[in-house]
Design a protein around this motif. Structure first.
Motif, PDB file in Angstrom:
ATOM      1  N   LEU A  39       0.925  -1.430  -0.191  1.00 38.62           N
ATOM      2  CA  LEU A  39      -0.072   0.035  -0.122  1.00 38.62           C
ATOM      3  C   LEU A  39       0.861   1.187   0.021  1.00 38.62           C
ATOM      4  O   LEU A  39       0.494   2.279  -0.452  1.00 38.62           O
ATOM      5  CB  LEU A  39      -0.815  -0.077   1.232  1.00 38.62           C
ATOM      6  CG  LEU A  39      -2.143  -0.813   1.041  1.00 38.62           C
ATOM      7  CD1 LEU A  39      -2.972  -0.986   2.338  1.00 38.62           C
ATOM      8  CD2 LEU A  39      -2.976  -0.439   0.077  1.00 38.62           C
ATOM      9  N   LEU A  40       1.969   1.159   0.545  1.00 42.93           N
ATOM     10  CA  LEU A  40       2.648   2.390   0.728  1.00 42.93           C
ATOM     11  C   LEU A  40       3.206   2.632  -0.762  1.00 42.93           C
ATOM     12  O   LEU A  40       3.368   3.802  -0.954  1.00 42.93           O
ATOM     13  CB  LEU A  40       3.991   2.050   1.440  1.00 42.93           C
ATOM     14  CG  LEU A  40       3.667   2.044   2.951  1.00 42.93           C
ATOM     15  CD1 LEU A  40       5.021   1.497   3.813  1.00 42.93           C
ATOM     16  CD2 LEU A  40       3.515   3.441   3.699  1.00 42.93           C
ATOM     17  N   ASP A  41       3.710   1.680  -1.629  1.00 40.93           N
ATOM     18  CA  ASP A  41       3.944   1.730  -2.791  1.00 40.93           C
ATOM     19  C   ASP A  41       2.759   2.507  -3.641  1.00 40.93           C
ATOM     20  O   ASP A  41       2.981   3.401  -4.578  1.00 40.93           O
ATOM     21  CB  ASP A  41       4.450   0.494  -3.652  1.00 40.93           C
ATOM     22  CG  ASP A  41       4.586   0.598  -4.962  1.00 40.93           C
ATOM     23  OD1 ASP A  41       5.773   1.094  -5.248  1.00 40.93           O
ATOM     24  OD2 ASP A  41       4.102   0.178  -5.909  1.00 40.93           O
ATOM     25  N   LYS A  42       1.558   2.004  -3.583  1.00 45.91           N
ATOM     26  CA  LYS A  42       0.581   2.379  -4.132  1.00 45.91           C
ATOM     27  C   LYS A  42      -0.097   3.871  -3.896  1.00 45.91           C
ATOM     28  O   LYS A  42      -0.576   4.472  -4.678  1.00 45.91           O
ATOM     29  CB  LYS A  42      -0.659   1.558  -3.838  1.00 45.91           C
ATOM     30  CG  LYS A  42      -0.603   0.181  -4.294  1.00 45.91           C
ATOM     31  CD  LYS A  42      -0.301   0.011  -5.965  1.00 45.91           C
ATOM     32  CE  LYS A  42      -0.071  -1.339  -6.298  1.00 45.91           C
ATOM     33  NZ  LYS A  42       0.317  -1.627  -7.712  1.00 45.91           N
ATOM     34  N   LEU A  43       0.554   4.158  -2.520  1.00 48.85           N
ATOM     35  CA  LEU A  43       0.157   5.808  -2.028  1.00 48.85           C
ATOM     36  C   LEU A  43       1.128   6.342  -2.505  1.00 48.85           C
ATOM     37  O   LEU A  43       0.851   7.806  -2.150  1.00 48.85           O
ATOM     38  CB  LEU A  43      -0.309   5.461  -0.817  1.00 48.85           C
ATOM     39  CG  LEU A  43      -1.686   5.008  -0.190  1.00 48.85           C
ATOM     40  CD1 LEU A  43      -1.751   4.747   1.084  1.00 48.85           C
ATOM     41  CD2 LEU A  43      -2.780   5.951  -0.648  1.00 48.85           C
ATOM     42  N   ALA A  44       2.177   6.078  -2.894  1.00 47.31           N
ATOM     43  CA  ALA A  44       3.291   7.170  -3.235  1.00 47.31           C
ATOM     44  C   ALA A  44       2.851   8.305  -4.173  1.00 47.31           C
ATOM     45  O   ALA A  44       2.310   8.232  -4.997  1.00 47.31           O
ATOM     46  CB  ALA A  44       4.694   6.445  -3.871  1.00 47.31           C
TER      47      ALA A  44
END
Length: 340
Positions: A39-44
């Motif tokens: 999710l951190l990657d998707k929210l970047a």
């Protein structure tokens, strides 16, 4: 990339400025924070109004607790005869083997009960919970929830599902999870195999609130479950600023059905502390659901429900289509007389 478990982690990942992090420090001390590397990657680079951002990143608005909000909004404690069991309806129970999740939603109705390192049932406590199910022949369905049961190892999941399969009066096990859209790589062939046991029908209910959550990775995780013959349902929470729009809900429910997930429940948000900014009115929810009737087929229609505070169960919350005068409203808003 590591998972984020604190405001400082969110600041370090670039999801919050130091100033924004300082504004939610008190919120994060009370309500757990966790985002998976996925999710951190998707929210970047996502703005604060992003539908994923609002669901997972703490907000200063969570510091306000409305007078009607309560620590146990759906009355789990009042219906827990033994640790790990909630028996609210005659023919089914909740089994909660752990109180940890891969991610912590900002609107969670169990936000006062779950958190990092969330307490798991000991072997003796799990045995007592299973003994309760064995001793109650009226229990036909066991809903494994928590916490997120998909955080359990395949071995532990297989043991629980296998134990339930040996109880003759249990016909269905239903597992509630956020993992396929929050950490889809965790849905391995080993985990999928652990969900099935001879003599037991296994269902999975996936928590999804917005079509953007159905990424390529999430769709692949859902396909691994569906291809194994596991029927899939969805649960969605109606959230102000996230999905309180007919077109947004239409896109979500169509996407779910296309991925072999039957929309099951659309939940009106529960009275969890610090969540009033997410709650539309019942009237607003009813209007949205009514608007969907002509937009999407019955396959795409979940039941709009309100969990009655205090543990009294779910009640359908949709507006009535048949009036006291005997007229019936069609999906275009035109009333017709029905004379049986």
């Amino acid at each position: 990339m590591k998972a984020a478990h604190s405001v400082s982690d969110l600041v370090a990942s670039g999801l919050m400025t130091p100033e924004a992090g300082a504004a939610v420090a008190g919120v994060a001390e009370r309500y757990a924070v966790a985002l998976t590397p996925y999710l951190l990657d998707k929210l970047a680079g996502a703005p604060e109004g992003d539908p994923l951002y609002a669901q997972y990143v703490p907000s200063p608005e969570e510091a306000y607790t409305a007078p009607s909000e309560r620590d146990d909004p759906i009355g789990d404690h009042a219906h827990s005869p033994v640790k790990g069991i909630v028996h609210r309806y005659p023919d089914r129970v909740l089994l909660k083997p752990l109180h940890a999740c891969a991610v912590y939603c900002r609107f969670c109705f169990r936000r006062e009960m779950v958190g990092p390192g969330g307490e798991a049932l000991s072997p003796a406590e799990l045995a007592a919970a299973l003994d309760y199910v064995r001793a109650h022949p009226e229990v036909w369905e066991v809903v494994i929830t928590g916490g997120d049961p998909f955080l359990l190892s395949p071995r532990r999941l297989a043991e629980i599902v296998g134990a339930l399969a040996e109880i003759g009066h249990v016909g269905v096990v239903r597992l509630h999870t956020r993992v396929p859209v929050a950490d889809p790589a965790r849905v391995t062939p080993e985990l999928v195999a652990a969900l099935k046991a001879d003599g037991l029908a296994s269902w999975v209910a996936v928590h999804v609130n917005h079509a953007t959550e159905l990424t390529e990775e999430a769709r692949a995780a859902l396909a691994r479950l569906a291809d194994a013959g596991i029927p899939l349902l969805s649960q969605t929470v109606l959230l102000k600023g996230v999905n309180d729009d007919a077109a947004v809900l239409e896109a979500l429910f169509r996407a779910l059905v296309r991925n072999r997930v039957k929309p099951y429940y659309l939940h009106h948000p529960d009275l969890a502390p610090g969540t009033s900014h997410f709650r539309p009115s019942i009237a607003e929810g009813q209007a949205l659901v009514k608007g969907l009737r002509g937009r999407v087929s019955g396959l795409c229609q979940p039941t709009y429900v309100l969990d009655i505070p205090g543990g009294h169960g779910k009640a359908p919350a949709a507006a009535a289509w048949i009036a006291e005068d005997g007229t019936v409203e069609d999906f275009q808003g035109v009333r017709h007389r029905y004379a049986p």
